[in-house]
Design a protein around this motif. Structure first.
Motif, PDB file in Angstrom:
ATOM      1  N   ALA A 128      -0.725  39.108  28.148  1.00  0.00           N
ATOM      2  CA  ALA A 128      -1.649  38.038  28.515  1.00  0.00           C
ATOM      3  C   ALA A 128      -1.778  37.932  30.031  1.00  0.00           C
ATOM      4  N   PHE A 129      -0.657  38.053  30.744  1.00  0.00           N
ATOM      5  CA  PHE A 129      -0.704  37.996  32.204  1.00  0.00           C
ATOM      6  C   PHE A 129      -1.506  39.162  32.765  1.00  0.00           C
ATOM      7  N   ALA A 130      -1.289  40.359  32.242  1.00  0.00           N
ATOM      8  CA  ALA A 130      -1.992  41.539  32.736  1.00  0.00           C
ATOM      9  C   ALA A 130      -3.487  41.432  32.495  1.00  0.00           C
ATOM     10  N   ARG A 131      -3.889  40.868  31.367  1.00  0.00           N
ATOM     11  CA  ARG A 131      -5.313  40.726  31.070  1.00  0.00           C
ATOM     12  C   ARG A 131      -5.972  39.736  32.031  1.00  0.00           C
ATOM     13  N   TRP A 132      -5.229  38.723  32.463  1.00  0.00           N
ATOM     14  CA  TRP A 132      -5.769  37.808  33.475  1.00  0.00           C
ATOM     15  C   TRP A 132      -5.822  38.490  34.840  1.00  0.00           C
ATOM     16  N   PHE A 133      -4.758  39.138  35.214  1.00  0.00           N
ATOM     17  CA  PHE A 133      -4.631  39.679  36.563  1.00  0.00           C
ATOM     18  C   PHE A 133      -5.540  40.875  36.813  1.00  0.00           C
ATOM     19  N   GLY A 134      -5.675  41.752  35.825  1.00  0.00           N
ATOM     20  CA  GLY A 134      -6.353  43.023  36.039  1.00  0.00           C
ATOM     21  C   GLY A 134      -7.847  42.930  35.814  1.00  0.00           C
ATOM     22  N   GLN A 135      -8.579  42.368  36.745  1.00  0.00           N
ATOM     23  CA  GLN A 135     -10.024  42.296  36.609  1.00  0.00           C
ATOM     24  C   GLN A 135     -10.711  42.266  37.981  1.00  0.00           C
ATOM     25  N   LYS A 136     -11.952  42.691  37.982  1.00  0.00           N
ATOM     26  CA  LYS A 136     -12.782  42.691  39.179  1.00  0.00           C
ATOM     27  C   LYS A 136     -14.185  42.252  38.779  1.00  0.00           C
ATOM     28  N   PRO A 137     -14.770  41.235  39.420  1.00  0.00           N
ATOM     29  CA  PRO A 137     -14.287  40.544  40.620  1.00  0.00           C
ATOM     30  C   PRO A 137     -12.872  39.986  40.430  1.00  0.00           C
ATOM     31  N   VAL A 138     -12.135  39.965  41.525  1.00  0.00           N
ATOM     32  CA  VAL A 138     -10.726  39.603  41.455  1.00  0.00           C
ATOM     33  C   VAL A 138     -10.571  38.126  41.095  1.00  0.00           C
ATOM     34  N   VAL A 139      -9.411  37.792  40.538  1.00  0.00           N
ATOM     35  CA  VAL A 139      -9.163  36.412  40.150  1.00  0.00           C
ATOM     36  C   VAL A 139      -9.221  35.516  41.384  1.00  0.00           C
ATOM     37  N   PRO A 140      -9.849  34.345  41.264  1.00  0.00           N
ATOM     38  CA  PRO A 140     -10.015  33.476  42.437  1.00  0.00           C
ATOM     39  C   PRO A 140      -8.711  32.824  42.864  1.00  0.00           C
ATOM     40  N   GLU A 141      -8.692  32.364  44.095  1.00  0.00           N
ATOM     41  CA  GLU A 141      -7.478  31.779  44.660  1.00  0.00           C
ATOM     42  C   GLU A 141      -6.998  30.559  43.874  1.00  0.00           C
ATOM     43  N   GLU A 142      -7.933  29.749  43.347  1.00  0.00           N
ATOM     44  CA  GLU A 142      -7.495  28.569  42.610  1.00  0.00           C
ATOM     45  C   GLU A 142      -6.765  28.938  41.319  1.00  0.00           C
ATOM     46  N   GLU A 143      -7.128  30.045  40.694  1.00  0.00           N
ATOM     47  CA  GLU A 143      -6.398  30.493  39.505  1.00  0.00           C
ATOM     48  C   GLU A 143      -5.027  31.025  39.885  1.00  0.00           C
ATOM     49  N   ILE A 144      -4.954  31.739  40.999  1.00  0.00           N
ATOM     50  CA  ILE A 144      -3.660  32.235  41.472  1.00  0.00           C
ATOM     51  C   ILE A 144      -2.734  31.066  41.754  1.00  0.00           C
ATOM     52  N   ALA A 145      -3.240  30.030  42.401  1.00  0.00           N
ATOM     53  CA  ALA A 145      -2.428  28.853  42.703  1.00  0.00           C
ATOM     54  C   ALA A 145      -1.961  28.159  41.423  1.00  0.00           C
ATOM     55  N   GLN A 146      -2.776  28.232  40.372  1.00  0.00           N
ATOM     56  CA  GLN A 146      -2.426  27.591  39.112  1.00  0.00           C
ATOM     57  C   GLN A 146      -1.249  28.285  38.429  1.00  0.00           C
ATOM     58  N   LEU A 147      -1.126  29.590  38.607  1.00  0.00           N
ATOM     59  CA  LEU A 147      -0.080  30.357  37.925  1.00  0.00           C
ATOM     60  C   LEU A 147       1.105  30.697  38.817  1.00  0.00           C
ATOM     61  N   ASP A 148       0.892  30.774  40.119  1.00  0.00           N
ATOM     62  CA  ASP A 148       1.973  31.131  41.039  1.00  0.00           C
ATOM     63  C   ASP A 148       3.057  30.060  41.000  1.00  0.00           C
ATOM     64  N   GLY A 149       4.292  30.471  40.738  1.00  0.00           N
ATOM     65  CA  GLY A 149       5.396  29.534  40.616  1.00  0.00           C
ATOM     66  C   GLY A 149       5.559  28.973  39.214  1.00  0.00           C
ATOM     67  N   VAL A 150       4.606  29.279  38.321  1.00  0.00           N
ATOM     68  CA  VAL A 150       4.662  28.774  36.948  1.00  0.00           C
ATOM     69  C   VAL A 150       4.819  29.930  35.957  1.00  0.00           C
ATOM     70  N   ALA A 151       3.860  30.861  35.972  1.00  0.00           N
ATOM     71  CA  ALA A 151       3.940  32.031  35.111  1.00  0.00           C
ATOM     72  C   ALA A 151       4.485  33.253  35.847  1.00  0.00           C
ATOM     73  N   VAL A 152       4.463  33.200  37.172  1.00  0.00           N
ATOM     74  CA  VAL A 152       5.050  34.260  37.998  1.00  0.00           C
ATOM     75  C   VAL A 152       5.841  33.582  39.103  1.00  0.00           C
ATOM     76  N   ARG A 153       7.061  34.052  39.343  1.00  0.00           N
ATOM     77  CA  ARG A 153       7.947  33.423  40.315  1.00  0.00           C
ATOM     78  C   ARG A 153       8.596  34.467  41.214  1.00  0.00           C
ATOM     79  N   ASP A 154       8.939  34.018  42.425  1.00  0.00           N
ATOM     80  CA  ASP A 154       9.688  34.846  43.378  1.00  0.00           C
ATOM     81  C   ASP A 154       8.915  36.087  43.811  1.00  0.00           C
ATOM     82  N   VAL A 155       7.601  36.033  43.751  1.00  0.00           N
ATOM     83  CA  VAL A 155       6.749  37.124  44.229  1.00  0.00           C
ATOM     84  C   VAL A 155       5.900  36.552  45.355  1.00  0.00           C
ATOM     85  N   PRO A 156       6.206  36.863  46.607  1.00  0.00           N
ATOM     86  CA  PRO A 156       5.577  36.174  47.735  1.00  0.00           C
ATOM     87  C   PRO A 156       4.141  36.569  48.020  1.00  0.00           C
TER      88      PRO A 156
END
Length: 226
Positions: free
Chosen positions: A104-132
């Motif tokens: 599910a994560f790969a299907r969200w991440f792997g697309q172009k146009p690239v995922v917008p910053e607001e979606e990244i902020a929604q998942l960063d620290g929640v579904a993905v952690r410790d990746v700066p």
């Protein structure tokens, strides 16, 4: 190489490979991604289940046999962040649950146009952690040599490389959909570390697997893809 919580462990790599020739490499640091070629050989049959399959609490240095429970469409057929969060909430604490969440994560991440910053902020620290550098890695999808694409789990493969009760190292091979059709040569091939947390499974970094391009013969076909 170090873990993602200290020094960066490994580069994100976006690469289009046809007949083993690298056409493009770009990315940041933290999670390993490869876009690569897929051979035209027939897909192998899934290995039969053993009489005494390994349990998730037993460490393994190689992939355990295929077990029931992987869902290639966990969270629904949307490629939005909500599907990732739904998959995180629904995935059981099993190696197969970790694979389903990773898909599910790969299907969200792997697309172009690239995922917008607001979606990244929604998942960063929640579904993905410790990746700066999640945003940097997502932005590198723009360098892939296709006007638009997204990832599908249809005709995909997975492999559980190592596992215990709360940590799974896994590899995926997920085809790219270009111009509305599954591309015959391109795949997203990440090798990830997925760990259990108070929210369910989270992606915490890349593993050291270097043979993800062999998943058509060493992996297991993903059931229920979308």
């Amino acid at each position: 190489m170090s873990t993602p919580t200290t020094a960066p462990r490994r580069r994100w790599v976006w690469a289009a490979i046809i007949a083993a020739a690298v056409l493009l490499v770009a990315g940041g640091i933290g999670l390993g991604l490869v876009y690569g070629g897929r051979s035209a050989e027939p897909a192998p049959q899934s290995p039969a289940e053993p009489t005494n399959p390994q349990t998730p609490s037993t460490p393994a240095s190689t992939s355990p046999p295929a077990l029931a429970g992987v869902d290639g469409c966990l969270g629904g057929d949307s490629r939005g962040p909500e599907a990732v969060l739904e998959a995180q909430a629904a995935a059981p604490r099993t190696p197969e649950g970790a694979v389903s969440f990773a898909i599910a994560f790969a299907r969200w991440f792997g697309q172009k146009p690239v995922v917008p910053e607001e979606e990244i902020a929604q998942l960063d620290g929640v579904a993905v952690r410790d990746v700066p550098n999640l945003a940097q890695a997502a932005a590198s999808a723009a360098d892939v040599d296709a006007a638009q694409f997204h990832v599908t789990s249809l005709n995909g493969y997975y492999r559980i490389d190592t596992f215990d009760e709360g940590r799974v190292e896994l590899s995926l091979m997920l085809p790219l959909v270009v111009q509305g059709a599954i591309d015959p040569t391109l795949n997203l091939m990440p090798a990830w570390v997925i760990e259990w947390s108070d929210r369910g499974w989270v992606l915490t970094g890349s593993s050291d697997e270097e043979d993800v391009n062999t998943l058509r013969t060493t992996g297991v076909a993903i059931p229920g893809g979308c």
